[in-house]
Design an enzyme around this catalytic site. Structure first.
Site, mmCIF file in Angstrom:
data_model
loop_
_atom_site.group_PDB
_atom_site.id
_atom_site.type_symbol
_atom_site.label_atom_id
_atom_site.label_comp_id
_atom_site.label_asym_id
_atom_site.label_seq_id
_atom_site.Cartn_x
_atom_site.Cartn_y
_atom_site.Cartn_z
ATOM 1 N N ALA A 140 -17.953 -2.405 2.091
ATOM 2 C CA ALA A 140 -17.121 -1.401 2.748
ATOM 3 C C ALA A 140 -15.836 -2.278 3.353
ATOM 4 O O ALA A 140 -15.882 -3.283 3.814
ATOM 5 C CB ALA A 140 -17.938 -0.735 3.720
ATOM 6 N N LYS A 188 -20.969 4.040 -5.767
ATOM 7 C CA LYS A 188 -20.589 3.336 -6.970
ATOM 8 C C LYS A 188 -20.780 1.844 -7.020
ATOM 9 O O LYS A 188 -21.669 1.132 -7.871
ATOM 10 C CB LYS A 188 -19.100 3.621 -7.356
ATOM 11 C CG LYS A 188 -18.674 5.041 -7.789
ATOM 12 C CD LYS A 188 -17.439 5.011 -8.416
ATOM 13 C CE LYS A 188 -16.234 4.888 -7.368
ATOM 14 N NZ LYS A 188 -16.361 5.937 -6.201
ATOM 15 N N LYS A 226 0.731 -1.293 0.156
ATOM 16 C CA LYS A 226 -0.219 -0.057 0.021
ATOM 17 C C LYS A 226 0.989 1.159 0.068
ATOM 18 O O LYS A 226 2.044 0.972 0.389
ATOM 19 C CB LYS A 226 -0.765 0.215 1.399
ATOM 20 C CG LYS A 226 -2.184 0.881 1.135
ATOM 21 C CD LYS A 226 -3.444 -0.056 0.660
ATOM 22 C CE LYS A 226 -4.460 0.839 0.394
ATOM 23 N NZ LYS A 226 -5.681 0.249 -0.037
#
Ligand code: NAD
Length: 368
Positions: A263, A181, A78
């Site tokens: 989520a 979205k 990341k």
């Protein structure tokens, strides 16, 4: 604290500093046993370097599990850029970031995350091939929310089958939090299937859009407030907005039999997985359910093939069924079962890598 103690279990952490553009970024590579590290790049006005480091370490570890669960040949990584996405972005900053990514020589692939957009990475792409998720005109695979939403729907089918003996989506009531979205695509498909929906969003136009669509279809849709969504009289809670929404306060209110959504980091902490379990609520681990987008960007490294992406996304149904069965057989939570499954996959591959240690890792095709 000793820095090596802080970054323990991570293979590599790179601090990127470019005076000319003001770029201050950290790239964390957690584990590359399964392949080069893959993970988005987040931009946030972190209050301190420590805060940014903590975030990037936590997120890159999560990517190792997510890649293992999705069975893509990537490890976990990341990046975070310290800065305000509204004020501090400029093309040169992303080009400088691209140069740092390029310096890792294929060990790290990245793209958009919170605070960054695919357009930002078009600039990074001018410096490195190790960018995924840009628009199709730049050689990327485009909108990743399509396979992500599809993965959520497969997750719902697997959960319905587990709980009610049929994977059918109709005849059930779903409480959807977030109509962005991913959430809007899930909601629209559920309406088409004839399901009853409770929905909430902080964005009124998103709600208006769905309400008019439901009205046109004569479908059952109830708009509720941000707080009411937790106590909705539904069968499944579908969180598609923000993290941390499964916590002491919300678990007390939930009436549903399952939680399945896109989520990230839905559980405020791991204990909340146990608390859901104790309350008899089946939890579909978020990183398993929301892997559709990851599957699509990971696939970019091969010749583009939409059918293959859909096929791998479809596998979310089987993976989730397997995790539910393992959790039940071993008397553990679904979160523990998913984590164990990923760790086993990584360890079995690392044994193979050391057995064949004379062999080089497969070489990744470089896009032209
Ligand atoms: P998005 O930003 O398009 O949509 C999020 C929606 O949630 C927005 O409509 C927003 O108004 C709403 N929202 C925000 N806070 C809310 C709150 N407190 N209550 C109700 N609604 C709220 O994001 P998205 O791409 O649809 O992603 C949704 C979630 O899924 C995010 O947590 C994201 O990290 C995760 N996810 C997305 C993808 C992907 O491919 N887009 C992949 C994996 C995970």
């Amino acid at each position: 604290m000793d820095m090596f103690e802080k970054i323990k279990n991570h293979e590599q952490v790179v601090f990127c500093n470019d005076e000319d553009t003001g770029l201050k970024a950290i790239i964390a590579i957690h584990n590359t046993t399964l392949g080069p590290a893959l993970g988005g790049c987040r931009m946030r006005p972190y209050r301190s370097v420590d805060e940014a480091l903590e975030d990037v370490l936590r997120l890159s570890k999560g990517m190792t599990y997510k890649c293992a669960a999705a069975d893509v040949d990537f490890g976990g990584g990341k990046a975070v850029i310290i800065g305000d996405p509204v004020k501090d972005k400029n093309p040169e900053l992303f080009r400088a970031f691209g140069q740092f990514v390029e310096s890792l020589n294929g060990r790290f692939y990245t793209g958009t995350d919170m605070g960054t957009t695919p357009e930002d990475f078009v600039y990074a792409l001018r410096e490195t091939n190790c960018i995924v998720g840009v628009d199709e005109v730049y050689g990327g695979s485009g909108d990743s929310s399509i396979p992500t939403a599809l993965g959520v729907l497969y997750g719902l089918e697997a959960t319905n089958h587990r709980l009610w003996g049929s994977k059918d989506l109709y005849g059930k009531r779903y409480a959807i939090q977030g109509l962005g979205k991913v959430g809007i695509k899930v909601a629209e498909r559920l309406l088409e299937e004839g399901a009853d929906l409770y929905v909430t969003d902080i964005n009124q136009p998103a709600i208006d859009h769905l309400v008019s669509k439901a009205r046109g279809m004569g479908a059952a849709l109830k708009v509720v407030s941000g707080e009411e969504i937790y106590s909705a009289d539904a069968d499944v809670f579908v969180p598609c907005a923000i993290g941390g929404v499964i916590n002491d306060n919300t678990i007390e209110q939930l009436k549903v039999k399952a939680v399945v959504g896109s989520a990230n980091n839905q559980l405020l902490n791991l204990d909340h997985g146990k608390k859901l379990h104790e309350k008899g609520i089946l939890y579909a681990p978020d990183y398993l359910v929301n892997a559709g987008g990851l599957i699509q960007v990971a696939d970019e490294l091969y010749e583009p093939n939409r059918e293959r992406v859909l096929q791998k996304t479809r596998a979310i149904y089987d993976s989730l069924q397997m995790i539910y069965t393992q959790a039940e057989n071993q008397g553990i939570t679904t979160v523990e079962a998913a984590d164990r499954f990923c760790e086993d996959r990584i360890h079995s591959r690392s044994r193979r890598n050391s057995f064949f240690s004379h062999m080089k890792r497969p070489k990744w095709s470089v896009r032209t």
